[in-house]
Design a protein around this motif. Sequence first.
Motif, PDB file in Angstrom:
ATOM      1  N   GLY A 158       0.814  -1.218   0.000  1.00  0.00           N
ATOM      2  CA  GLY A 158       0.000   0.000   0.000  1.00  0.00           C
ATOM      3  C   GLY A 158       0.840   1.257   0.000  1.00  0.00           C
ATOM      4  O   GLY A 158       0.510   2.245  -0.663  1.00  0.00           O
ATOM      5  N   PHE A 159       1.940   1.229   0.736  1.00  0.00           N
ATOM      6  CA  PHE A 159       2.830   2.382   0.797  1.00  0.00           C
ATOM      7  C   PHE A 159       3.492   2.618  -0.562  1.00  0.00           C
ATOM      8  O   PHE A 159       3.527   3.749  -1.059  1.00  0.00           O
ATOM      9  CB  PHE A 159       3.876   2.159   1.893  1.00  0.00           C
ATOM     10  CG  PHE A 159       4.799   3.317   2.103  1.00  0.00           C
ATOM     11  CD1 PHE A 159       4.340   4.534   2.563  1.00  0.00           C
ATOM     12  CD2 PHE A 159       6.149   3.195   1.839  1.00  0.00           C
ATOM     13  CE1 PHE A 159       5.186   5.607   2.765  1.00  0.00           C
ATOM     14  CE2 PHE A 159       7.019   4.255   2.042  1.00  0.00           C
ATOM     15  CZ  PHE A 159       6.535   5.466   2.504  1.00  0.00           C
ATOM     16  N   ILE A 160       3.985   1.573  -1.169  1.00  0.00           N
ATOM     17  CA  ILE A 160       4.624   1.696  -2.484  1.00  0.00           C
ATOM     18  C   ILE A 160       3.611   2.156  -3.530  1.00  0.00           C
ATOM     19  O   ILE A 160       3.926   2.991  -4.388  1.00  0.00           O
ATOM     20  CB  ILE A 160       5.319   0.378  -2.881  1.00  0.00           C
ATOM     21  CG1 ILE A 160       6.517   0.143  -1.956  1.00  0.00           C
ATOM     22  CG2 ILE A 160       5.750   0.399  -4.348  1.00  0.00           C
ATOM     23  CD1 ILE A 160       7.136  -1.234  -2.066  1.00  0.00           C
ATOM     24  N   ALA A 161       2.381   1.665  -3.435  1.00  0.00           N
ATOM     25  CA  ALA A 161       1.332   2.093  -4.376  1.00  0.00           C
ATOM     26  C   ALA A 161       1.056   3.587  -4.224  1.00  0.00           C
ATOM     27  O   ALA A 161       0.834   4.290  -5.217  1.00  0.00           O
ATOM     28  CB  ALA A 161       0.060   1.285  -4.147  1.00  0.00           C
ATOM     29  N   ALA A 162       1.079   4.092  -2.988  1.00  0.00           N
ATOM     30  CA  ALA A 162       0.844   5.526  -2.751  1.00  0.00           C
ATOM     31  C   ALA A 162       1.970   6.358  -3.364  1.00  0.00           C
ATOM     32  O   ALA A 162       1.720   7.411  -3.965  1.00  0.00           O
ATOM     33  CB  ALA A 162       0.724   5.796  -1.246  1.00  0.00           C
ATOM     34  N   ILE A 163       3.200   5.883  -3.233  1.00  0.00           N
ATOM     35  CA  ILE A 163       4.334   6.595  -3.849  1.00  0.00           C
ATOM     36  C   ILE A 163       4.179   6.578  -5.368  1.00  0.00           C
ATOM     37  O   ILE A 163       4.354   7.598  -6.039  1.00  0.00           O
ATOM     38  CB  ILE A 163       5.675   5.971  -3.431  1.00  0.00           C
ATOM     39  CG1 ILE A 163       5.914   6.194  -1.939  1.00  0.00           C
ATOM     40  CG2 ILE A 163       6.831   6.537  -4.257  1.00  0.00           C
ATOM     41  CD1 ILE A 163       7.077   5.422  -1.366  1.00  0.00           C
ATOM     42  N   ARG A 164       3.836   5.431  -5.910  1.00  0.00           N
ATOM     43  CA  ARG A 164       3.674   5.312  -7.369  1.00  0.00           C
ATOM     44  C   ARG A 164       2.604   6.272  -7.891  1.00  0.00           C
ATOM     45  O   ARG A 164       2.800   6.926  -8.920  1.00  0.00           O
ATOM     46  CB  ARG A 164       3.318   3.877  -7.744  1.00  0.00           C
ATOM     47  CG  ARG A 164       3.117   3.709  -9.228  1.00  0.00           C
ATOM     48  CD  ARG A 164       2.727   2.325  -9.601  1.00  0.00           C
ATOM     49  NE  ARG A 164       2.523   2.265 -11.037  1.00  0.00           N
ATOM     50  CZ  ARG A 164       2.473   1.157 -11.715  1.00  0.00           C
ATOM     51  NH1 ARG A 164       2.625   0.001 -11.124  1.00  0.00           N
ATOM     52  NH2 ARG A 164       2.274   1.194 -13.018  1.00  0.00           N
ATOM     53  N   GLU A 168       3.457   9.081 -10.664  1.00  0.00           N
ATOM     54  CA  GLU A 168       2.784   9.151 -11.969  1.00  0.00           C
ATOM     55  C   GLU A 168       2.243  10.555 -12.239  1.00  0.00           C
ATOM     56  O   GLU A 168       2.330  11.063 -13.348  1.00  0.00           O
ATOM     57  CB  GLU A 168       1.686   8.094 -12.062  1.00  0.00           C
ATOM     58  CG  GLU A 168       2.254   6.691 -12.218  1.00  0.00           C
ATOM     59  CD  GLU A 168       1.203   5.592 -12.154  1.00  0.00           C
ATOM     60  OE1 GLU A 168       0.046   5.871 -11.727  1.00  0.00           O
ATOM     61  OE2 GLU A 168       1.549   4.453 -12.534  1.00  0.00           O
ATOM     62  N   LYS A 169       1.676  11.194 -11.207  1.00  0.00           N
ATOM     63  CA  LYS A 169       1.153  12.558 -11.367  1.00  0.00           C
ATOM     64  C   LYS A 169       2.291  13.538 -11.645  1.00  0.00           C
ATOM     65  O   LYS A 169       2.159  14.441 -12.473  1.00  0.00           O
ATOM     66  CB  LYS A 169       0.390  12.985 -10.125  1.00  0.00           C
ATOM     67  CG  LYS A 169      -0.958  12.301  -9.978  1.00  0.00           C
ATOM     68  CD  LYS A 169      -1.673  12.727  -8.712  1.00  0.00           C
ATOM     69  CE  LYS A 169      -2.967  11.954  -8.547  1.00  0.00           C
ATOM     70  NZ  LYS A 169      -3.594  12.222  -7.248  1.00  0.00           N
ATOM     71  N   LEU A 170       3.414  13.377 -10.935  1.00  0.00           N
ATOM     72  CA  LEU A 170       4.559  14.281 -11.136  1.00  0.00           C
ATOM     73  C   LEU A 170       5.183  14.124 -12.515  1.00  0.00           C
ATOM     74  O   LEU A 170       5.731  15.080 -13.076  1.00  0.00           O
ATOM     75  CB  LEU A 170       5.616  14.028 -10.069  1.00  0.00           C
ATOM     76  CG  LEU A 170       5.261  14.472  -8.652  1.00  0.00           C
ATOM     77  CD1 LEU A 170       6.269  13.919  -7.644  1.00  0.00           C
ATOM     78  CD2 LEU A 170       5.221  15.996  -8.577  1.00  0.00           C
ATOM     79  N   LEU A 171       5.114  12.933 -13.071  1.00  0.00           N
ATOM     80  CA  LEU A 171       5.737  12.674 -14.380  1.00  0.00           C
ATOM     81  C   LEU A 171       4.789  12.969 -15.542  1.00  0.00           C
ATOM     82  O   LEU A 171       5.241  13.023 -16.693  1.00  0.00           O
ATOM     83  CB  LEU A 171       6.201  11.215 -14.469  1.00  0.00           C
ATOM     84  CG  LEU A 171       7.360  10.830 -13.539  1.00  0.00           C
ATOM     85  CD1 LEU A 171       7.619   9.334 -13.601  1.00  0.00           C
ATOM     86  CD2 LEU A 171       8.613  11.625 -13.860  1.00  0.00           C
ATOM     87  N   ALA A 172       3.506  13.167 -15.238  1.00  0.00           N
ATOM     88  CA  ALA A 172       2.512  13.390 -16.299  1.00  0.00           C
ATOM     89  C   ALA A 172       2.736  14.714 -17.006  1.00  0.00           C
ATOM     90  O   ALA A 172       3.272  15.644 -16.534  1.00  0.00           O
ATOM     91  CB  ALA A 172       1.101  13.315 -15.727  1.00  0.00           C
TER      92      ALA A 172
END
Length: 172
Positions: A158-164, A168-172
């Motif tokens: 869950g923690f890794i999913a939150a980072i991902r 993704e938003k920062l790289l969009a």
Amino acid sequence: EYKEEFEKRGLEFFYTLIDDAVARVIRSKGGFIWACKNYDGDVMSDMVSTAFGSLAMMTSVLVSPDGKYEYEAAHGTVTRHYYKYLKGEETSTNPMATIFAWSGALRKRGEMDSLPGLVNFGNKLEEACFQTLNEGIVTKDLAGLMEGVTPQPKTSAGFIAAIRERLEKLLA
């Protein structure tokens, strides 16, 4: 051999024993370079990180005399959690030091090969981690250390999913 150059730059060099170095680090407000042999660095970083709450938050950069770099998590493996994972059980292992070892290595590789996209990715990965932590999303080891934000403990996945999600938003 470096004494004159150090003095010119306002740097002080001195030799000290490992226990004194740890005490100095814990009492300090920063502003120093901490150079030591690998084993001493391992022992000292483990002691200092524990004083600040979590060994899983420290990375390490080893630099060889010929300019090669190695980025690593400053801690050992979490065997107990790994065995739980192998049994299919949920864990809440903090991956921050490992993620920062990768982001640092990717950024350095990007700098060395003039790949600004790779440097940017390393920076954005770290930014996503900070955003996640600042929102209170943490693994269980950090939940009791949070100040100024309500902790929301997650499993490792869950923690890794939150980072991902933030990356993704920062790289969009």
